[in-house]
Design an enzyme around this catalytic site. Structure first.
Site, PDB file in Angstrom:
ATOM      1  N   TYR A  11     -12.881  10.396  -6.046  1.00 23.33           N
ATOM      2  CA  TYR A  11     -13.312  11.030  -4.878  1.00 23.33           C
ATOM      3  C   TYR A  11     -12.577  12.100  -4.179  1.00 23.33           C
ATOM      4  O   TYR A  11     -13.493  12.683  -3.831  1.00 23.33           O
ATOM      5  CB  TYR A  11     -12.946   9.487  -4.113  1.00 23.33           C
ATOM      6  CG  TYR A  11     -13.143   9.616  -2.582  1.00 23.33           C
ATOM      7  CD1 TYR A  11     -14.486  10.080  -2.166  1.00 23.33           C
ATOM      8  CD2 TYR A  11     -12.145   9.483  -1.477  1.00 23.33           C
ATOM      9  CE1 TYR A  11     -14.562  10.053  -0.596  1.00 23.33           C
ATOM     10  CE2 TYR A  11     -12.597   9.507  -0.119  1.00 23.33           C
ATOM     11  CZ  TYR A  11     -14.023  10.267   0.368  1.00 23.33           C
ATOM     12  OH  TYR A  11     -13.913  10.042   1.653  1.00 23.33           O
ATOM     13  N   THR A 144       1.058   7.707  -0.506  1.00 19.50           N
ATOM     14  CA  THR A 144       0.187   7.163   0.642  1.00 19.50           C
ATOM     15  C   THR A 144       1.123   6.770   1.795  1.00 19.50           C
ATOM     16  O   THR A 144       2.275   6.330   1.602  1.00 19.50           O
ATOM     17  CB  THR A 144      -0.402   5.745   0.058  1.00 19.50           C
ATOM     18  OG1 THR A 144      -0.807   5.094   1.149  1.00 19.50           O
ATOM     19  CG2 THR A 144       0.324   4.927  -0.829  1.00 19.50           C
ATOM     20  N   SER A 179       1.551  -4.077  -0.478  1.00 18.91           N
ATOM     21  CA  SER A 179       0.764  -4.576  -1.611  1.00 18.91           C
ATOM     22  C   SER A 179       1.451  -4.104  -2.944  1.00 18.91           C
ATOM     23  O   SER A 179       2.183  -3.180  -2.809  1.00 18.91           O
ATOM     24  CB  SER A 179      -0.559  -4.251  -1.495  1.00 18.91           C
ATOM     25  OG  SER A 179      -0.670  -2.896  -1.886  1.00 18.91           O
ATOM     26  N   TYR A 181      -0.026  -2.602  -5.259  1.00 19.59           N
ATOM     27  CA  TYR A 181      -0.395  -1.299  -5.309  1.00 19.59           C
ATOM     28  C   TYR A 181       0.353  -0.152  -4.528  1.00 19.59           C
ATOM     29  O   TYR A 181       0.893   0.763  -5.129  1.00 19.59           O
ATOM     30  CB  TYR A 181      -1.913  -0.737  -4.664  1.00 19.59           C
ATOM     31  CG  TYR A 181      -2.391   0.383  -4.334  1.00 19.59           C
ATOM     32  CD1 TYR A 181      -2.147   1.380  -5.220  1.00 19.59           C
ATOM     33  CD2 TYR A 181      -2.592   0.744  -2.937  1.00 19.59           C
ATOM     34  CE1 TYR A 181      -2.102   2.809  -4.769  1.00 19.59           C
ATOM     35  CE2 TYR A 181      -2.521   2.029  -2.425  1.00 19.59           C
ATOM     36  CZ  TYR A 181      -2.559   3.071  -3.243  1.00 19.59           C
ATOM     37  OH  TYR A 181      -2.714   4.392  -3.026  1.00 19.59           O
ATOM     38  N   HIS A 182       0.488  -0.548  -3.303  1.00 18.36           N
ATOM     39  CA  HIS A 182       1.449   0.505  -2.376  1.00 18.36           C
ATOM     40  C   HIS A 182       2.906   0.285  -3.045  1.00 18.36           C
ATOM     41  O   HIS A 182       3.528   1.519  -2.894  1.00 18.36           O
ATOM     42  CB  HIS A 182       1.329   0.062  -0.793  1.00 18.36           C
ATOM     43  CG  HIS A 182       0.139   0.148  -0.046  1.00 18.36           C
ATOM     44  ND1 HIS A 182      -0.850  -0.755  -0.110  1.00 18.36           N
ATOM     45  CD2 HIS A 182      -0.496   1.369   0.450  1.00 18.36           C
ATOM     46  CE1 HIS A 182      -1.830  -0.256   0.587  1.00 18.36           C
ATOM     47  NE2 HIS A 182      -1.523   0.954   0.792  1.00 18.36           N
ATOM     48  N   LYS A 185       3.204   3.025  -5.584  1.00 15.10           N
ATOM     49  CA  LYS A 185       3.216   4.197  -5.321  1.00 15.10           C
ATOM     50  C   LYS A 185       5.065   4.507  -4.834  1.00 15.10           C
ATOM     51  O   LYS A 185       5.394   5.759  -5.081  1.00 15.10           O
ATOM     52  CB  LYS A 185       2.521   4.436  -4.127  1.00 15.10           C
ATOM     53  CG  LYS A 185       0.945   4.368  -4.432  1.00 15.10           C
ATOM     54  CD  LYS A 185       0.407   5.352  -5.357  1.00 15.10           C
ATOM     55  CE  LYS A 185      -0.582   6.188  -4.703  1.00 15.10           C
ATOM     56  NZ  LYS A 185      -1.411   7.403  -5.517  1.00 15.10           N
TER      57      LYS A 185
END
Lengths: 400, 400
Positions: A11, A144, A179, A181-182, A185
């Site tokens: 993206y 993020t 999460s 995912y977070h 990071k």
């Protein structure tokens, strides 16, 4: 400058290749097309049709009169990575090659482990490959804003000067990700900070807000230049999902009270900021953190803006509150800094409504693609690990 | 209580099984004998001979009249883990099953990736398996004081109340780990904190200092009860290594100025503290952090103490400064809290010299085993990624 984009098919990656080429940079890219696979795995597809990599590269060649040097592969393959870095010898490496979805990472044990392994090992391989082949190259790594969570104090850019029991230090600001995912990071940020300190690498770690939008000017409506736009529960982020919902008349989905506040920025601002990072590199051994967003909004007010803009385009849409599949605070303090990029020259484009209008018009042409996958608009991946479709908890807020 | 020890064959795991059984707990264990493999891989062996798992289990059965329920396997194997947890249904799980060496993790790309993958994925699998099979079990996870690094302020236990720009919050204390191994433990701590918040798991995260010693009382000189004692550059930690050096007359190896200050505790205190954690579990959804050490020392003063005690045993040994293979601060502030365990009843054994004397006498009986591997006493794994044997930089400090 010679810039390698890891995750060039994504993206952000594909618009960035164009944005950089239009500004005279030489662009190389790697990708293993995993984003296309992940979206397919959960039954989704991009709202905007996207070209194959071959057609993308051809459009790029025709427009910019340069070959984008592309190789298929990913950061899991250390030898591939090392050999490409040795050959291309980039000035900057933009790392966009991670699995970027919180719900995907919370689905089950397998997806949690996959996410952390993919992201942590990939990023660690990249740090080693830079050290071994091009230690002066500048790593621009996408983190993020979600790494910080929602603390009850201002959020500085990575570090803060504190006094504790009468002594002072400049410390990394605590991360409270929400999460797996977070968290991946956060792990990457910690590894990168260490690699800069111990090996003298240079890195900019971007704490990016939620990106939205279908366009940057460089795309010029050329099909090969279009970027993907996801709207499913895993890969569709707030404003993008709202706009997709609006064009098919699906109520805009808020989770919980809708007071969650986050930083947002249009795709074109993300391109502007990443390019500023590249053109103003971190120093030798420097690990710097930039918070990257245009402004903060709460989700309910964003939904109302999308509702209004949609109305202006002749689209009637309601707003509906669902029980929140995530475990997160609804009402909370949120005041992150974003000084560093402004100092480097970032000019926020400052036209949220216009950007949403552009998006709605792009998406209207692809109404059928969104309608076909409308079952993916309400989430069933829950943070408590029990799969259950979110239920409507508030009356709908009718169109104004 | 029913306690599962993951990593039961290790330096801490095997004494802990005995310590718990002697106090009436029912013990199960898993291990894949990776520690034995890692030490072999780098050419080392334990200074003290250790029995096979079969002989260990037999000695355990004879002494405690209970079978230690043992299965071979590791945390990488999620199905194995889930099935064992379902069968045994522990009240507490002590997680000692990680790759524990900083130098091993800094050797090269392969070992860095292996370390983080092994530790992060293993711990993540454990969190998921607990959630899926025994969500009320108490996870006692071994972290390290090394997660904090050496900040210029006091080190609280996991969290600190701060004021920042006029607002207050209780935040996780920032971690500044100094190797890919220590970073893997930071990643685990972050994942565990999240799992407690989001799933209501209960966990105690132990930030442990450097453990030393060859004995706990329960061993009673039974060969099957002896635990390993490593002295190589990867798995040999400060006091243990000094004692091994002393018994073969090798100069005690200090790196850099030797002013690095760390927390230390004898093996018997580690057993006492872990048992206190088990017997006083964290509440539902509670993630608590305990700093676990007896006292802080700088390395040079510890070397001098070992030198003195060795002299008392008739052993003459010098102290020698080598250039530091790590990248770490030599002189620094260091004042960590250790209040929580004291409040639970931890009584520091408080007899460093006696512990060192016991160790030296145990090790004297295995002089040949240490002498055989003396080439592993000076490191060649460097934090800058270049393998080079550390050089002598200071004159030796002759025996007092």
């Amino acid at each position: 400058m010679k810039v390698l984009i890891a995750g060039v098919d994504g993206y952000l990656g594909w618009p960035l290749a164009q944005y950089l080429a239009a500004r005279g940079h030489i662009v190389a890219g790697i990708d293993k097309f995993l984003r296309r696979q992940w979206v397919e795995e959960i039954g989704g597809h991009s709202a905007l049709p996207i070209a194959s990599i071959e057609d993308r590269l051809q459009a790029f060649q025709e427009r910019y009169n340069q070959n984008l040097i592309f190789r298929t592969g990913d950061l899991q393959d250390y030898n591939f990575l090392k050999s490409f870095l040795s050959d291309f010898h980039p000035d900057a490496i933009v790392h966009l090659a991670e699995m970027p979805s919180a719900p995907y990472s919370m689905m089950d044990q397998e997806h949690a482990v996959y996410t952390q392994q993919n992201n942590v090992v990939g990023s660690l391989n990249l740090l080693w490959a830079i050290k071994e082949t091009c230690p002066t190259a500048h790593l621009v790594k996408l983190g993020t804003m979600g790494e910080y969570g929602t603390p009850n104090v201002d959020i500085p850019e990575g570090f803060f000067e504190i006094e504790y029991r009468g002594r002072k230090d400049n410390l990394p600001f605590p991360r409270q990700a929400n999460s797996f995912y977070h968290l991946s990071k956060v792990h990457d940020s910690n590894n990168t900070m260490f690699a800069c300190r111990v090996w003298g690498l240079s890195a900019t770690d971007i704490m990016q807000g939620v990106v939205f939008g279908t366009q940057i000017d460089e795309m010029e409506n050329v099909p090969g230049f279009a970027t993907r736009l996801d709207f499913d529960q895993c890969f569709g982020t707030a404003i993008n999902r709202f706009c997709c919902q609006a064009v098919i008349g699906h109520p805009l989905t808020l989770f919980g009270g809708g007071s969650q506040t986050r930083g947002f920025l249009p795709l074109r601002d993300s391109m502007q900021c990443i390019t500023l990072c590249i053109e103003n590199p971190a120093g030798v051994g420097e690990y710097r953190v930039f918070n990257q967003f245009e402004e903060t909004h709460n989700l309910e007010s964003l939904a109302k803006i999308v509702q209004e803009v949609a109305k202006g385009e002749g689209l009637a849409v309601d707003i509906r509150h669902y029980d929140n599949p995530r475990k997160e605070m609804d009402k909370h303090y949120y005041n992150p800094d974003r000084r560093h990029l402004i100092e480097l020259g970032y000019k926020p484009s400052g036209n949220l409504r216009n950007e949403i209008k552009l998006m709605i018009n792009d998406l209207l042409q692809n109404r059928d693609r969104i309608f076909e996958k409308r079952s993916l608009l309400v989430p069933d991946i829950r943070w408590d690990g029990i799969h259950r479709r979110s239920e409507i908890v508030h009356e709908t807020i009718p169109q104004i």
